[in-house]
Design a protein around this motif. Structure first.
Motif, PDB file in Angstrom:
ATOM      1  N   THR A 216     -44.104  27.210 -19.389  1.00  0.00           N
ATOM      2  CA  THR A 216     -44.525  25.895 -19.867  1.00  0.00           C
ATOM      3  C   THR A 216     -45.906  25.564 -19.280  1.00  0.00           C
ATOM      4  O   THR A 216     -46.132  25.824 -18.098  1.00  0.00           O
ATOM      5  CB  THR A 216     -43.511  24.829 -19.427  1.00  0.00           C
ATOM      6  OG1 THR A 216     -42.220  25.210 -19.865  1.00  0.00           O
ATOM      7  CG2 THR A 216     -43.849  23.482 -20.017  1.00  0.00           C
ATOM      8  N   PRO A 217     -46.834  25.027 -20.065  1.00  0.00           N
ATOM      9  CA  PRO A 217     -46.666  24.474 -21.419  1.00  0.00           C
ATOM     10  C   PRO A 217     -46.905  25.463 -22.546  1.00  0.00           C
ATOM     11  O   PRO A 217     -47.130  25.058 -23.675  1.00  0.00           O
ATOM     12  CB  PRO A 217     -47.737  23.373 -21.437  1.00  0.00           C
ATOM     13  CG  PRO A 217     -48.842  23.920 -20.584  1.00  0.00           C
ATOM     14  CD  PRO A 217     -48.163  24.713 -19.504  1.00  0.00           C
ATOM     15  N   PRO A 310     -45.565  18.525 -20.984  1.00  0.00           N
ATOM     16  CA  PRO A 310     -44.814  18.899 -22.191  1.00  0.00           C
ATOM     17  C   PRO A 310     -45.387  20.145 -22.854  1.00  0.00           C
ATOM     18  O   PRO A 310     -46.535  20.526 -22.616  1.00  0.00           O
ATOM     19  CB  PRO A 310     -44.962  17.672 -23.098  1.00  0.00           C
ATOM     20  CG  PRO A 310     -46.231  17.033 -22.655  1.00  0.00           C
ATOM     21  CD  PRO A 310     -46.326  17.282 -21.184  1.00  0.00           C
ATOM     22  N   ARG A 311     -44.577  20.750 -23.696  1.00  0.00           N
ATOM     23  CA  ARG A 311     -44.953  21.986 -24.390  1.00  0.00           C
ATOM     24  C   ARG A 311     -46.048  21.734 -25.424  1.00  0.00           C
ATOM     25  O   ARG A 311     -46.040  20.735 -26.127  1.00  0.00           O
ATOM     26  CB  ARG A 311     -43.712  22.572 -25.062  1.00  0.00           C
ATOM     27  CG  ARG A 311     -43.927  23.873 -25.783  1.00  0.00           C
ATOM     28  CD  ARG A 311     -42.638  24.323 -26.460  1.00  0.00           C
ATOM     29  NE  ARG A 311     -41.635  24.711 -25.486  1.00  0.00           N
ATOM     30  CZ  ARG A 311     -40.410  24.179 -25.422  1.00  0.00           C
ATOM     31  NH1 ARG A 311     -40.052  23.229 -26.266  1.00  0.00           N
ATOM     32  NH2 ARG A 311     -39.557  24.594 -24.517  1.00  0.00           N
TER      33      ARG A 311
END
Length: 351
Positions: A216-217, A310-311
């Motif tokens: 991630t991300p 966040p991705r």
């Protein structure tokens, strides 16, 4: 007699390095849960042993004892080969890493490195490039559209970010003048770390390392909300375990490469003083400890980013790689070349 001694010495070092890599991969799974729990104000693993320290052993036993399913695929051989390639390449990368300077034992100096080759940087990139075949083969042989999409995503993002990663390293190699990881480490004695001279190269390499390890991300290859589990959807038991361990082993190795290339490797402030006053062995054992402190710092950073950012969307991932990181790498190479040329001209003219 000497040849046999060298063979035994190198065999022991290789076994120890492989064992440490597997141990770090195992306990990175425990650390990942503990860091996530700390960031989310939870407890984390606390049942298997004190502080949950036996949790990785319990997870390994669970994977070994699970029933193994195989999809209805005509490529059963490739289905087995995929995770084997992923795990093998993750372990092979550690062969050229200098874990320390040397130890004086049994009347001879022992280099703390499995093999010292003068093109170690090229070897690392070559092995890392082969690792994508393990993911691609596994996803394709699974006979599952979600696995195939995940494998294609992984292959395309690795190819994309390997370009930027390679270009970022060129500027560093122009400055150091060598492809040997041992020589690069030796040049960073004390606090003469490359990160102070090549901060942009370090930043680009760090971002690309996240994409190379599918973290991630940039974990679009395992995007659960879109692809169930990604390229290893159809895998179970230890075949899936190999893919999971390979990811954590790659995270450990990439952290080591970052520490060696940009943060001095096994060097630490006052190392020459420690050699003079405490002896070579104690000073270099402290060097090993210093290297692992740096590695653990990078591993913690990997985990911190995973549970914070966040991705990316897939188009954002490709845009960042091709339209931002690659041009920045080229600009960094040009600037480095100009600076080196300027210094050479000044030295030639005697100013």
């Amino acid at each position: 007699m000497m040849d046999n001694t060298i063979i035994i010495e190198k065999s022991v070092i290789i076994l120890v390095v492989f064992a440490i890599t597997m141990l770090m991969a195992m306990y990175s799974t425990w650390a990942e849960r503990k860091v996530a729990a700390w960031l989310q104000d939870r407890v984390g693993p606390n049942r298997a042993g004190p502080l949950g320290l036996f949790q990785p052993l319990a997870d390994g036993l669970k994977l070994f004892s699970k029933e193994e399913f195989e999809p209805n695929t005509p490529n059963k051989f490739l289905f087995v080969v995929g995770p084997a390639i992923a795990m093998s390449t993750a372990l092979m990368t550690s062969a050229v890493i200098p874990w320390g300077d040397k130890l004086h034992l049994f009347g001879r100096d022992i280099l703390l490195q499995a093999t010292d080759i003068n093109v170690a940087v090229l070897y690392v990139f070559a092995v890392v490039s082969v690792g994508v075949y393990g993911i691609m083969i596994g996803g394709w042989a699974s006979n599952n559209k979600f696995s195939l999409i995940g494998a294609i995503r992984a292959a395309s993002q690795m190819i994309s970010y390997e370009v930027a990663m390679g270009l970022s390293i060129i500027a560093l190699l122009m400055m150091t003048g060598t492809l040997s990881l041992r020589e690069i480490s030796a040049q960073q004695e004390g606090m003469n770390w490359n990160v102070f001279y090549q901060p942009l190269s370090f930043l680009i390499f760090l971002i690309c390392a996240f994409a190379e390890t599918n973290r991630t991300p940039f974990d679009l290859a395992e995007c659960e909300t879109e692809l169930i589990g990604g390229y290893h959807t159809e895998y179970s038991s230890m075949k899936m375990g190999f893919y999971l361990f390979a990811e954590y082993a790659n995270m450990f190795i990439s952290s080591t490469i970052l520490a060696v290339l940009f943060f001095g490797g096994y060097n630490y402030p006052g190392m020459s003083w420690a050699v003079e006053n405490w002896g070579v062995n104690i000073a270099n054992v402290l060097g090993i400890v210093a290297l692992f402190i740096k590695i653990c710092g990078f591993i913690f950073f990997y985990m911190w980013v995973r549970w914070t950012i966040p991705r990316f969307r897939y188009d954002q991932l490709m845009n960042l790689g091709w339209r931002i990181l690659i041009p920045l790498s080229i600009v960094n190479i040009v600037i480095t070349g100009i600076v080196i040329l300027r210094h050479e001209i000044i030295a030639y003219l005697g100013f």
